[in-house]
Each structure stands twice: as structure tokens, then as C-alpha cells.
Design an enzyme around this catalytic site. Structure first.
Site, PDB file in Angstrom:
ATOM      1  N   LYS A  82       4.495   2.527   8.901  1.00  0.00           N
ATOM      2  CA  LYS A  82       3.253   3.261   9.176  1.00  0.00           C
ATOM      3  C   LYS A  82       2.079   2.294   9.325  1.00  0.00           C
ATOM      4  O   LYS A  82       1.293   2.387  10.265  1.00  0.00           O
ATOM      5  CB  LYS A  82       2.991   4.223   7.999  1.00  0.00           C
ATOM      6  CG  LYS A  82       2.129   5.391   8.327  1.00  0.00           C
ATOM      7  CD  LYS A  82       1.947   6.302   7.105  1.00  0.00           C
ATOM      8  CE  LYS A  82       3.225   6.972   6.666  1.00  0.00           C
ATOM      9  NZ  LYS A  82       3.014   7.938   5.565  1.00  0.00           N
ATOM     10  N   GLY A  85      -1.132  21.838   0.282  1.00  0.00           N
ATOM     11  CA  GLY A  85      -1.770  20.912  -0.648  1.00  0.00           C
ATOM     12  C   GLY A  85      -2.796  20.099   0.108  1.00  0.00           C
ATOM     13  O   GLY A  85      -3.395  20.578   1.077  1.00  0.00           O
ATOM     14  N   LYS A 125       0.859  -1.183   0.000  1.00  0.00           N
ATOM     15  CA  LYS A 125       0.000   0.000   0.000  1.00  0.00           C
ATOM     16  C   LYS A 125       0.889   1.224   0.000  1.00  0.00           C
ATOM     17  O   LYS A 125       1.830   1.325   0.787  1.00  0.00           O
ATOM     18  CB  LYS A 125      -0.862   0.012   1.292  1.00  0.00           C
ATOM     19  CG  LYS A 125      -1.892   1.119   1.280  1.00  0.00           C
ATOM     20  CD  LYS A 125      -3.078   0.737   0.437  1.00  0.00           C
ATOM     21  CE  LYS A 125      -4.074   1.863   0.229  1.00  0.00           C
ATOM     22  NZ  LYS A 125      -3.745   2.764  -0.890  1.00  0.00           N
ATOM     23  N   LYS A 146       5.181   1.879  -2.808  1.00  0.00           N
ATOM     24  CA  LYS A 146       5.129   3.246  -3.335  1.00  0.00           C
ATOM     25  C   LYS A 146       5.411   3.185  -4.821  1.00  0.00           C
ATOM     26  O   LYS A 146       6.141   2.310  -5.289  1.00  0.00           O
ATOM     27  CB  LYS A 146       6.193   4.117  -2.666  1.00  0.00           C
ATOM     28  CG  LYS A 146       5.876   5.600  -2.696  1.00  0.00           C
ATOM     29  CD  LYS A 146       4.933   5.967  -1.591  1.00  0.00           C
ATOM     30  CE  LYS A 146       4.570   7.431  -1.628  1.00  0.00           C
ATOM     31  NZ  LYS A 146       3.729   7.789  -0.460  1.00  0.00           N
ATOM     32  N   GLY A 184      -1.502  19.706   3.962  1.00  0.00           N
ATOM     33  CA  GLY A 184      -1.379  20.988   4.666  1.00  0.00           C
ATOM     34  C   GLY A 184      -2.714  21.706   4.777  1.00  0.00           C
ATOM     35  O   GLY A 184      -3.053  22.252   5.840  1.00  0.00           O
TER      36      GLY A 184
END
Ligand code: NAD
Length: 401
Positions: free
Chosen positions: A83, A204, A59, A95, A207
Site C-alpha cells: 500500500k 465503523g 507503518k 502491523k 464504512g
């Protein structure tokens, strides 16, 4: 790569587990190209990495950034392994990336490019081995294009809600950043987040939603920036107006800033605030910038915003850092709900998504806080210790070690 030597003093890490976590399971280098007219070809480097899949399928978001490399993609996949383990989500770390500035090509060209990318990794997507989501530079609409190619709603998360996406997924990472900030303010600063002053670098997806949740809570967001620079007001910024502006696709340098000050991305890092939230790109808190940090607490909303040298300097300055694997995990937690819903046909509301993120984060935060207290570990190490314990147990469950 994770500093196992440092962590070994807190946790017995079997050599076999170290070896497995030191070598990514799979790394693919591709060249994605599309013909955009007679004699005109666009070619972009592209990467796919599976770091460790002991907990489940790979993932991790798909990054569109002009200078992205295989090494950066590998580092990001590794972060995803820890994570997911930290948050108790049954996914491994993956990724993908395309070395592309998404603003440099037309919507049509981008669509063709994503379709081509899907063709190149079709087996990974359709089998469920790799499940992408938005990351830096990519959007829910881009995920909709991937879904349009695979026809499997569970093959990609972060889709627009009316296309099988999850209400609250867009806001989820920011929601998690807010929850991590709330918990850390209470635990470390003995401060209610509603009383905190906050500086946020990056406006973005992550944020902007972090800013929105913090502003709604009553916190004073004094600085916000994007790639063009930032805005500052000691009294607090007009966050909703700024976010409306940014969501029209405009840059903050064009924002009519009467009554506000302009500030550079570098100066934001040195503001005297309760919370500093880097939410844009990696490697911003470095040997050069960390000495100037005056915040009482750093919450890493971006992936990898602190270099190892920057981390050591912040530790010497006794500024706690809530690491990325904790602070920005709201996105992958929501992605898990979206993936689960796609498989079961279930539907959930945005509030249920937020509640699930809060519950997962509160659980992990409590466990990490205990390790910080009992083992005198840093907040970053505390999070990695919990994640590593989960990974080692899972490796034993699978007889890998
Ligand atoms: P985004 O593309 O939506 O936004 C990036 C923001 O950073 C924009 O405001 C952009 O203008 C700004 N920016 C770009 N380059 C900059 C620079 N050099 N200096 C200052 N600002 C710059 O990306 P995002 O999805 O918000 O991701 C931001 C970070 O959060 C990344 O590190 C990403 O890996 C991480 N992250 C994202 C998610 C998610 O759900 N989107 C989840 C977890 C982690």
C-alpha cells in the site's frame, strides 16, 4: 502471501526481491497483562510484525480483535508494504495487534492495557521504527494514550486533532474509498459516482465515512451494516441519521427502522448495486458468497475482504475489484501528512488532507489503469505491479538486491 508466479508474467521480479518480500523482517509475540484487582489478572496475546522496511519505518495500524493471530497480523503488515509503495509514501509495512474485544473491558482497563503494550514496545515507538495508527477496534483516543506515553507526536498517527492529530485523518480512509469509487465508476462503468447505487458492509471508521462522502456526492447508499446486521432501502438510506446513531456507540439492530428493511451481512453482498463496498472484516467474499455477487464493481475498503477463491470467481463473473491496497490507502496517506507535520511543526487543514489523498490516489489510479489496459492485468494485479516496481527499485537503491 503475494502470488509472485502470477505476477511474474507481467514483470521481471528478481528472485532476491521475491525472497525478501516472502519473509517478514521481524515478528514479535507478546503477552500483555494487567492486574485489575486482588487476584485478578487480564492477559492478552499480542503481536508486532515488520514485513518489509525498504521504503522506510514500519507503518501500520494496531488491531484490537478477539481472535487476531500472528498470521493475520503478518498478512496485514504485508498489505501495508504494498500500500505504501503503491501510493509513493516512504514507509515500510508493519502491523500490531492485541487479541482483545475492546467492548469487553472498561475504559480504565483498556487504558492500562495500552500503556502496558507501549512499555513492551517502547524502543520501537520512541526510535520511530514502528508508527501505529487506528485499525479495526482501536480509536483516536487509544492513539492519544500511546502519545501520552511516548511524548513524541510523530510516534503515532491518527491522534485526535487537538493532540497533534491531523484534521481530516479520521475521515481520511473513507475519503480515499470515495475517491477510488469515483475514479473507478468513471473509468470502468462510465458512470458519475453521484448516480451510483452503493451497498456498504461495515459502519465503523471506514464504512461510516465512506458512506458519508458517497451520500454527500449524491450517490444512493441503499445498504449499510455493522456487526449486528444491516439496513436496506432501495430508494436510499437516511445516511446522516444512521451515522449519528452509530456514532453514539449504538448498534444498528437498535436503529428505529420504520420504512427500511433489515438485511443480513451476507445478503448485503448479493445486492444488485453499482458498487459493493466491504468495509468491515476480511474474508467475506469467498467461494460461498462470491457466486451471489451482483454488483458491477467491488471496492475493497476493508483489508483482505476477498479470499483468493472469491477473487477468481469475481474475475470469472467479470466483476472488477479495486483492491484494498488502492481503495483504503487514504488512511496511510493522511498518516504520512500527520507524521510529517509532527516532525516539521507544520499544520494543515482537513481540505488540504483530502486534496493530498485525492492527488496521490489519482496518480496511482492512472498508472494502474494504464497497466490494466496495456498489460491486460486485473485491477488487483495492476496495483501490485506498480507497488512491486517501486519496491524493486528501492531495493536496488539500497543495494539490497
Ligand atoms: P472499526 O472497528 O471502526 O469498524 C468495524 C465495523 O465492522 C463496525 O461497524 C463493526 O460493527 C463491523 N463488523 C465487525 N465485525 C463484523 C462482522 N463479522 N460482520 C460485519 N460487520 C462487522 O474498524 P475500521 O477502522 O472501520 O476498519 C474496517 C476495515 O478497514 C478493517 O479491515 C481495517 O483493517 C481496514 N482499514 C482501516 C483503516 C482506518 O483508517 N481505520 C485504514 C485502512 C484499512
Amino acid at each position: 502471501m503475494l502470488d509472485f508466479e502470477r505476477l511474474q508474467k507481467y514483470l521481471d521480479i528478481p528472485e532476491t526481491a521475491r525472497m525478501m518480500l516472502s519473509a517478514p523482517e521481524k515478528q514479535v509475540i507478546m503477552s500483555v497483562n494487567i492486574k485489575v484487582g486482588a487476584g485478578k489478572l487480564l492477559i492478552y496475546d499480542s503481536y508486532l510484525v515488520y514485513h518489509n522496511l525498504v521504503l522506510g519505518p514500519a507503518k501500520g495500524g494496531i488491531r484490537f480483535a478477539p481472535n487476531v493471530t500472528l498470521a493475520e497480523t503478518r498478512t496485514l503488515a504485508e498489505l501495508m508494504t504494498y500500500k505504501c509503495a503503491l501510493m509513493g509514501i516512504p514507509f515500510g509495512g508493519g502491523k500490531s495487534s492485541i487479541a482483545l474485544n475492546p467492548r469487553s473491558i472498561s475504559e480504565f482497563e483498556k487504558r492500562m492495557l495500552i500503556r502496558e503494550f507501549v512499555h513492551m514496545i517502547r524502543d520501537e515507538l520512541v526510535s520511530g521504527a514502528y508508527i501505529p495508527a487506528p485499525d479495526l477496534g482501536s480509536t483516536p483516543s487509544d492513539m492519544a494514550i500511546i502519545y501520552g506515553e511516548t511524548h513524541h507526536p510523530e510516534s503515532v498517527t491518527g491522534k485526535p486533532p487537538r493532540l497533534g492529530g491531523l484534521p481530516g485523518r479520521r475521515e481520511a480512509t473513507g475519503r480515499g474509498v470515495f475517491t477510488a469509487s469515483r475514479l473507478a465508476c468513471r473509468e470502468i462503468l462510465n458512470l458519475d459516482v453521484s448516480k451510483a447505487s452503493v451497498a456498504i458492509q461495515g459502519c465503523g471508521n471506514v464504512g461510516s465515512h465512506s458512506a458519508a462522502f458517497l451520500h454527500e456526492s449524491g450517490a444512493r447508499v441503499v445498504a449499510l451494516s455493522d456487526v449486528s446486521g444491516g439496513l436496506y432501502s432501495k430508494a436510499g438510506l437516511p445516511v446522516p441519521a444512521i451515522l449519528d446513531f452509530v456514532r453514539q456507540g449504538k448498534l444498528l439492530e437498535e436503529f428505529p427502522a420504520e420504512g427500511l428493511e433489515r438485511i443480513t451481512n451476507q445478503a448485503i453482498l448479493a445486492l444488485p448495486v453499482d458498487l459493493l463496498i466491504p468495509a468491515a472484516v476480511e474474508d467475506v467474499l469467498t467461494a460461498e458468497t462470491a457466486p451471489g455477487v451482483q454488483a458491477k464493481l467491488v471496492v475493497e475498503a476493508a483489508n483482505g475482504p476477498t479470499t483468493p477463491e472469491g477473487d477468481q470467481i469475481l474475475a470469472r463473473k467479470k466483476i472488477p475489484v479495486i483492491s484494498d491496497i488502492m481503495a483504503n490507502s487514504g488512511g496511510v496517506v493522511a498518516s504520512y501528512v500527520e507524521w510529517r507535520n509532527a516532525k516539521s511543526g507544520n499544520q494543515t487543514s482537513a481540505q488540504e488532507t483530502y486534496d493530498f489523498i485525492d492527488a496521490k490516489m489519482e496518480g496511482a489510479f492512472k498508472d494502474v489503469a494504464r497497466r490494466v489496459r496495456e498489460q491486460k492485468a486485473s485491477w488487483r494485479d495492476g496495483a501490485y505491479l506498480l507497488a512491486l516496481s517501486e519496491l524493486i527499485s528501492a531495493m536496488r537503491d539500497r543495494s539490497w538486491i
